[in-house]
Design an enzyme around this catalytic site. Structure first.
Site, mmCIF file in Angstrom:
data_model
loop_
_atom_site.group_PDB
_atom_site.id
_atom_site.type_symbol
_atom_site.label_atom_id
_atom_site.label_comp_id
_atom_site.label_asym_id
_atom_site.label_seq_id
_atom_site.Cartn_x
_atom_site.Cartn_y
_atom_site.Cartn_z
ATOM 1 N N PHE A 114 91.866 29.186 95.495
ATOM 2 C CA PHE A 114 91.992 27.755 95.139
ATOM 3 C C PHE A 114 93.449 27.291 95.149
ATOM 4 C CE2 PHE A 114 87.896 27.520 92.307
ATOM 5 C CZ PHE A 114 87.110 27.612 93.441
ATOM 6 N N SER A 174 83.135 30.666 94.230
ATOM 7 C CA SER A 174 84.223 31.327 94.941
ATOM 8 C C SER A 174 84.437 32.709 94.346
ATOM 9 C CB SER A 174 85.510 30.517 94.825
ATOM 10 O OG SER A 174 86.594 31.342 95.215
ATOM 11 N N ASN A 176 87.132 34.292 94.514
ATOM 12 C CA ASN A 176 88.568 34.512 94.383
ATOM 13 C C ASN A 176 89.196 33.965 93.106
ATOM 14 O OD1 ASN A 176 88.613 35.786 96.962
ATOM 15 N ND2 ASN A 176 88.404 33.741 97.861
ATOM 16 N N THR A 177 88.358 33.440 92.225
ATOM 17 C CA THR A 177 88.836 33.060 90.892
ATOM 18 C C THR A 177 88.075 33.952 89.915
ATOM 19 O OG1 THR A 177 89.313 30.786 91.527
ATOM 20 C CG2 THR A 177 88.930 31.183 89.188
ATOM 21 N N LYS A 216 77.377 24.380 94.242
ATOM 22 C CA LYS A 216 77.514 25.325 95.371
ATOM 23 C C LYS A 216 77.415 26.761 94.865
ATOM 24 C CE LYS A 216 80.407 26.378 99.359
ATOM 25 N NZ LYS A 216 81.490 25.876 100.206
ATOM 26 N N ASN A 245 78.343 29.912 99.604
ATOM 27 C CA ASN A 245 79.765 30.221 99.727
ATOM 28 C C ASN A 245 79.921 31.536 100.523
ATOM 29 O OD1 ASN A 245 82.625 30.260 99.100
ATOM 30 N ND2 ASN A 245 82.113 28.978 97.337
HETATM 31 C C1 LIG Z 1 89.639 30.202 104.376
HETATM 32 C C2 LIG Z 1 88.462 29.674 103.614
HETATM 33 C C3 LIG Z 1 88.659 28.924 102.472
HETATM 34 C C4 LIG Z 1 87.559 28.426 101.755
HETATM 35 N N1 LIG Z 1 87.782 27.662 100.650
HETATM 36 C C5 LIG Z 1 86.708 27.129 99.981
HETATM 37 C C6 LIG Z 1 86.912 26.264 98.868
HETATM 38 O O1 LIG Z 1 88.033 25.945 98.483
HETATM 39 N N2 LIG Z 1 85.807 25.781 98.230
HETATM 40 C C7 LIG Z 1 84.529 26.092 98.626
HETATM 41 O O2 LIG Z 1 83.568 25.613 98.022
HETATM 42 N N3 LIG Z 1 84.321 26.893 99.692
HETATM 43 C C8 LIG Z 1 85.365 27.408 100.372
HETATM 44 N N4 LIG Z 1 85.151 28.208 101.456
HETATM 45 C C9 LIG Z 1 83.759 28.556 101.823
HETATM 46 C C10 LIG Z 1 83.193 27.665 102.921
HETATM 47 O O3 LIG Z 1 83.137 26.319 102.515
HETATM 48 C C11 LIG Z 1 81.766 28.127 103.313
HETATM 49 O O4 LIG Z 1 80.902 27.967 102.212
HETATM 50 C C12 LIG Z 1 81.731 29.599 103.725
HETATM 51 O O5 LIG Z 1 82.877 29.950 104.458
HETATM 52 C C13 LIG Z 1 80.495 29.921 104.580
HETATM 53 O O6 LIG Z 1 80.438 29.101 105.723
HETATM 54 P P1 LIG Z 1 81.014 29.546 107.165
HETATM 55 O O7 LIG Z 1 80.394 30.883 107.501
HETATM 56 O O8 LIG Z 1 80.588 28.440 108.090
HETATM 57 O O9 LIG Z 1 82.478 29.647 107.024
HETATM 58 C C14 LIG Z 1 86.232 28.716 102.191
HETATM 59 C C15 LIG Z 1 86.046 29.476 103.352
HETATM 60 C C16 LIG Z 1 87.129 29.948 104.073
HETATM 61 C C17 LIG Z 1 86.891 30.768 105.318
#
Ligand SMILES: Cc1cc2nc3c(=O)[nH]c(=O)nc-3n(C[C@H](O)[C@H](O)[C@H](O)COP(=O)(O)O)c2cc1C
Length: 340
Positions: A114, A174, A176-177, A216, A245
């Site tokens: 974040f 997430s 990561n928190t 989410k 996520n």
């Molecule tokens: C580099 C990166 C940063 C992300 N940051 C957030 C975030 O701040 N908040 C969130 O809800 N999801 C975050 N996500 C998750 C994406 O929104 C998504 O839910 C997840 O990557 C799965 O979808 P995808 O396979 O299309 O990437 C992040 C994903 C990536 C790769």
């Protein structure tokens, strides 16, 4: 065209490439040449959470955490854009490197944590945007806020973004928190949902407008967990659920050089787990509460898969990095076939 650009970008470290790509997109948009490189999808309108979406393919949260690039991203043909995650106060996130590409798997591992400029910065950007499409704002809690007080951070987030959002996402998934994902279970979830609904009602009263709120969730959830979340969301009267996520599982990328990197895995390897969660949610929710499907969409078929599993809208992030804007069109066309 994007293939060429991607080859250049992929020579840079991932986070640098991310910033260069978004900066260039802003320039192209300001010069009015963005549409030379992209083809707008034909309209495929859907109504979800009481909102009219021009097409069901959105940008997932995390790519534009501070809403610095809404206008450029909004010009690419997405049916909606979700910015954030934003926390009440600015915070730096984890030390770099914190983003890793796994091209063999069309995947990314990230432990950004974040990193964002806080609510004030995001709101200034959102207020000055030209983009008039559907805008979701994703809110989270600061790392230093203990879990017992997380409710206050979410309330602050909702209250601050309410006047500017078409819908709000509460991110409790997430990896990561530390401790954040505990908020998806048991009494912690029920309490949080209650607080969210209270805040939403107060804001509705104040602003005279109802803004839907979605939650989410993570893909790392067993059947019992999914049933519990679905029941809690229905009981509390939430407006939607975003599934999913990133995953903490490394099953699908075993043996890869980056396998041991801490963080959330996204892209193709999370596809199956996300679909399973969507199917599980849909079995409980039916059409009573809409599901937004996200995780591992890399082509038209994987987008349509989410709709077949029960989602009403989809979002993309990692697939967009690997495939570029043409994925938006491809996903819209595949979904159009599925729903017509
Ligand atoms: C580099 C990166 C940063 C992300 N940051 C957030 C975030 O701040 N908040 C969130 O809800 N999801 C975050 N996500 C998750 C994406 O929104 C998504 O839910 C997840 O990557 C799965 O979808 P995808 O396979 O299309 O990437 C992040 C994903 C990536 C790769």
């Amino acid at each position: 065209m994007y293939g060429l650009l991607r080859n250049l970008l992929f020579r840079l470290p991932p986070e640098r490439a991310h910033n260069v790509a978004l900066g260039s997109l802003d320039v192209a948009q300001k010069l009015g040449i963005l549409n030379t490189f992209t083809r707008q999808p034909e309209p495929c309108p859907v109504n979800v959470m009481g909102l009219e979406f021009p097409n069901p393919v959105g940008l997932a949260a995390g790519l534009d955490k501070n809403a610095d690039h809404i206008d450029a991203l909004g010009a690419l043909g997405f049916g909606f854009i979700e910015v954030g995650t934003v926390t009440p106060l600015a915070q730096p996130g984890n030390p770099k490197p914190r983003m890793f590409r796994l091209p063999e798997h069309q995947a990314i591992i990230n432990r950004m944590g974040f990193n964002n400029e806080g609510l004030e910065h995001l709101i200034t950007n959102v207020r000055h945007r030209r983009y008039r499409g559907v805008l979701g704002i994703n809110v989270g809690k600061n790392k230093d806020t203990p879990n017992e007080q997380s409710e206050q951070d979410y309330r602050k987030g909702i209250a601050a973004v309410y006047p500017y959002a078409d819908y709000i996402t509460v991110n409790v998934s997430s990896p990561n928190t530390p401790g954040l994902r505990d908020l998806q279970f048991g009494d912690s979830l029920k309490q949080l949902l209650h607080a969210i609904k209270e805040e939403q009602a107060a804001c509705e009263q104040k602003h005279g407008r109802y803004v839907p709120v979605a939650v989410k969730i993570a893909p790392d959830m067993d059947e019992q967990g999914i049933r519990f979340v679905a029941a809690a969301l229905l009981e509390a009267g939430l407006d939607g659920v975003i599934a999913t996520n990133t995953t903490i599982s490394r099953e699908a990328v075993k043996g890869h050089a980056h396998e041991q990197e801490a963080g959330g895995l996204s892209g193709a390897p999370v596809r199956e787990a996300s679909v399973k969660v969507i199917q599980g949610l849909y079995a409980e929710l039916g059409d009573r509460l809409p599901i937004i499907g996200v995780g591992g969409i890399t082509d038209g078929d994987s987008a349509a898969d989410k709709i077949r599993a029960g989602a009403k809208l989809v979002q993309i992030y990692t697939g967009f990095i690997y495939r570029g804007p043409s994925l938006i069109n491809e996903a819209v066309e595949a979904i159009r076939k599925e729903i017509s």
